[in-house]
Scaffold this motif. Structure first.
Motif, PDB file in Angstrom:
ATOM      1  N   ILE A  95       1.859  12.791   1.920  1.00 40.49           N
ATOM      2  CA  ILE A  95       0.447  12.529   2.181  1.00 40.49           C
ATOM      3  C   ILE A  95      -0.142  13.601   3.100  1.00 40.49           C
ATOM      4  O   ILE A  95       0.461  13.948   4.121  1.00 40.49           O
ATOM      5  N   ARG A  96      -1.280  14.120   2.713  1.00 41.25           N
ATOM      6  CA  ARG A  96      -1.976  15.120   3.535  1.00 41.25           C
ATOM      7  C   ARG A  96      -3.391  14.633   3.805  1.00 41.25           C
ATOM      8  O   ARG A  96      -4.122  14.298   2.886  1.00 41.25           O
ATOM      9  N   LEU A  97      -3.756  14.626   5.075  1.00 39.41           N
ATOM     10  CA  LEU A  97      -5.067  14.130   5.475  1.00 39.41           C
ATOM     11  C   LEU A  97      -5.987  15.278   5.835  1.00 39.41           C
ATOM     12  O   LEU A  97      -5.534  16.328   6.295  1.00 39.41           O
ATOM     13  N   SER A  98      -7.278  15.077   5.652  1.00 36.71           N
ATOM     14  CA  SER A  98      -8.210  16.086   6.150  1.00 36.71           C
ATOM     15  C   SER A  98      -8.531  15.762   7.611  1.00 36.71           C
ATOM     16  O   SER A  98      -8.106  14.740   8.158  1.00 36.71           O
ATOM     17  N   THR A  99      -9.263  16.661   8.233  1.00 35.55           N
ATOM     18  CA  THR A  99      -9.460  16.586   9.692  1.00 35.55           C
ATOM     19  C   THR A  99     -10.036  15.254  10.167  1.00 35.55           C
ATOM     20  O   THR A  99      -9.588  14.712  11.176  1.00 35.55           O
ATOM     21  N   GLY A 100     -11.025  14.731   9.441  1.00 38.35           N
ATOM     22  CA  GLY A 100     -11.679  13.492   9.872  1.00 38.35           C
ATOM     23  C   GLY A 100     -10.691  12.363  10.125  1.00 38.35           C
ATOM     24  O   GLY A 100     -10.542  11.896  11.266  1.00 38.35           O
ATOM     25  N   PRO A 101      -9.991  11.916   9.077  1.00 44.53           N
ATOM     26  CA  PRO A 101      -9.028  10.837   9.278  1.00 44.53           C
ATOM     27  C   PRO A 101      -7.876  11.216  10.218  1.00 44.53           C
ATOM     28  O   PRO A 101      -7.354  10.362  10.935  1.00 44.53           O
ATOM     29  N   LEU A 102      -7.514  12.497  10.255  1.00 48.61           N
ATOM     30  CA  LEU A 102      -6.448  12.942  11.177  1.00 48.61           C
ATOM     31  C   LEU A 102      -6.839  12.681  12.626  1.00 48.61           C
ATOM     32  O   LEU A 102      -6.016  12.347  13.459  1.00 48.61           O
ATOM     33  N   GLN A 142      -3.526   9.529  11.802  1.00 51.52           N
ATOM     34  CA  GLN A 142      -2.591  10.644  11.929  1.00 51.52           C
ATOM     35  C   GLN A 142      -1.137  10.267  11.649  1.00 51.52           C
ATOM     36  O   GLN A 142      -0.346  11.104  11.233  1.00 51.52           O
ATOM     37  N   GLN A 143      -0.785   8.971  11.836  1.00 52.32           N
ATOM     38  CA  GLN A 143       0.621   8.593  11.623  1.00 52.32           C
ATOM     39  C   GLN A 143       1.052   8.707  10.167  1.00 52.32           C
ATOM     40  O   GLN A 143       2.246   8.710   9.875  1.00 52.32           O
ATOM     41  N   PHE A 144       0.076   8.827   9.253  1.00 50.96           N
ATOM     42  CA  PHE A 144       0.447   8.911   7.834  1.00 50.96           C
ATOM     43  C   PHE A 144       0.604  10.350   7.351  1.00 50.96           C
ATOM     44  O   PHE A 144       1.080  10.600   6.247  1.00 50.96           O
ATOM     45  N   GLU A 145       0.180  11.309   8.171  1.00 51.05           N
ATOM     46  CA  GLU A 145       0.245  12.706   7.782  1.00 51.05           C
ATOM     47  C   GLU A 145       1.699  13.111   7.493  1.00 51.05           C
ATOM     48  O   GLU A 145       2.589  12.920   8.328  1.00 51.05           O
ATOM     49  N   CYS A 172       0.853  -1.193   0.000  1.00 49.59           N
ATOM     50  CA  CYS A 172       0.000   0.000   0.000  1.00 49.59           C
ATOM     51  C   CYS A 172       0.889   1.243   0.000  1.00 49.59           C
ATOM     52  O   CYS A 172       1.811   1.354   0.816  1.00 49.59           O
ATOM     53  N   ALA A 173       0.610   2.159  -0.928  1.00 51.06           N
ATOM     54  CA  ALA A 173       1.455   3.341  -1.094  1.00 51.06           C
ATOM     55  C   ALA A 173       1.412   4.275   0.115  1.00 51.06           C
ATOM     56  O   ALA A 173       2.273   5.130   0.280  1.00 51.06           O
ATOM     57  N   VAL A 174       0.401   4.116   0.973  1.00 46.50           N
ATOM     58  CA  VAL A 174       0.286   4.982   2.142  1.00 46.50           C
ATOM     59  C   VAL A 174       0.731   4.258   3.406  1.00 46.50           C
ATOM     60  O   VAL A 174       1.572   4.743   4.154  1.00 46.50           O
ATOM     61  N   THR A 175       0.166   3.075   3.635  1.00 49.88           N
ATOM     62  CA  THR A 175       0.393   2.399   4.917  1.00 49.88           C
ATOM     63  C   THR A 175       1.563   1.417   4.865  1.00 49.88           C
ATOM     64  O   THR A 175       2.052   0.978   5.899  1.00 49.88           O
ATOM     65  N   GLY A 176       1.968   1.018   3.655  1.00 47.66           N
ATOM     66  CA  GLY A 176       3.002  -0.003   3.542  1.00 47.66           C
ATOM     67  C   GLY A 176       2.470  -1.413   3.774  1.00 47.66           C
ATOM     68  O   GLY A 176       3.230  -2.378   3.797  1.00 47.66           O
TER      69      GLY A 176
END
Ligand SMILES: [Zn+2]
Length: 317
Positions: A274-281, A286-289, A219-223
């Motif tokens: 990677i930039r997250l919006s408030t909900g997932p943050l 948040q560790q992916f921000e 996964c390109a975000v989480t690995g």
């Protein structure tokens, strides 16, 4: 449950039936938002066909990939008479007092109520196909219980399947599978087949996914390395020549794919971070921000930029 077909009327900002002002009205080729006050909200399901329209024309056809839900509070304008239960009130352009309800009451200012509701976001961007040659009157003919006031209505399934039919076979594995039957009949499919079909649809076009897996099978975000839940996401949903090129693709864990479809995260085009919006943050991501994409292929800067602009414009609302 058997597959059904629906028309979704895209509600425009100047539409009297438009309640909110959330800026999502321009996104009708990707998803459609409705809530539990809308008739048929309980009947629409993943895997159903949708025909997207506005008031004047038929815009496109697709298959619902996923429906996200969340609880929300709806602001509703009611008749100012406390004991009046009128379903509808309408503003008038020239006559005073401005408002009139179904029961004939007239008043200057509506009573505002806040009611709990469930909001649904049906995503269908992946398979969206623009339609230019079908008129609203044709749609009406194919809508057995047509009612001009309703934004979601059931339409003739066979007709909808035919409209979908000219989507290239390699885009929809599902269509190739069904090519053997004259009339696809989901009624006779057992549940397992339906689930497999949904997973297949969700994972994305096989060749496209294979290319991404070959490049870097995480996964390109989480690995995440669990290949079973890795999905091929298109960065730009628009079908052009490079649509299924890996420069338009990311391999994403299923939940991350959903966040991406909902524009709840985006990729900063200059840094690939990677930039997250408030909900997932605020809810466990948040560790992916700020992390960098875990990819070995090059992705198209211009499509990232488009997504990035969209992400930021939605965030501001
Ligand atoms: Zn009234």
């Amino acid at each position: 449950m058997a597959q059904q077909a629906w028309s979704f009327k895209a509600i425009e900002q100047d539409d009297l039936r438009y309640w909110g002002n959330d800026g999502y009205h321009d996104n009708s080729s990707v998803f459609y938002r409705y809530d539990s006050f809308v008739a048929n909200h309980k009947n629409v399901k993943e895997g159903d066909i949708v025909i997207v329209t506005n008031r004047d024309s038929v815009l496109g056809v697709s298959i619902i990939d996923i429906i996200a839900t969340q609880s929300t509070i709806k602001k509703r304008n009611k008749c100012s008479h406390l004991d009046c239960n009128a379903k509808k009130i309408l503003p008038r352009k020239t006559i005073k007092p401005e408002w009139r309800c179904d029961n004939g009451h007239q008043f200057d200012v509506p009573r505002v109520l806040f009611e709990p509701a469930v909001e649904f976001i049906a995503n269908y961007g992946e398979y969206y196909k623009e339609i230019t040659d079908i008129s609203i009157s044709q749609l009406i003919t194919e809508t057995p219980r047509y009612n001009g006031q309703m934004s979601i209505q059931e339409v003739n399934l066979q007709w909808a399947i035919e409209l979908l039919g000219s989507i290239p076979a390699d885009v929809l594995d599902l269509k190739a599978e069904e090519a053997d039957n004259d009339i696809p009949n989901l009624m006779t499919d057992d549940l397992r087949k339906i689930v497999e079909r949904q997973i297949k649809q969700r994972r994305g076009q096989q060749k496209f996914r294979d290319k991404l897996l070959k490049s870097n099978p995480i996964c390109a975000v989480t690995g995440c390395e669990l290949v079973d839940i890795l999905e091929a996401a298109h960065i730009d949903a628009y079908r052009n020549d490079s649509h299924n090129h890996i420069s338009n693709g990311l391999l994403l864990r299923s939940d991350i794919h959903t966040l991406f479809d909902l524009h709840l995260f985006a990729i900063e085009p200059e840094t690939n971070s990677i930039r997250l919006s408030t909900g997932p943050l605020q809810h466990g991501y948040q560790q992916f921000e700020g992390a960098n994409l875990k990819i070995k292929h090059k992705i198209s800067h211009s499509v990232l930029l488009e997504r990035w602009k969209k992400f930021n414009s939605l965030k501001e609302k």
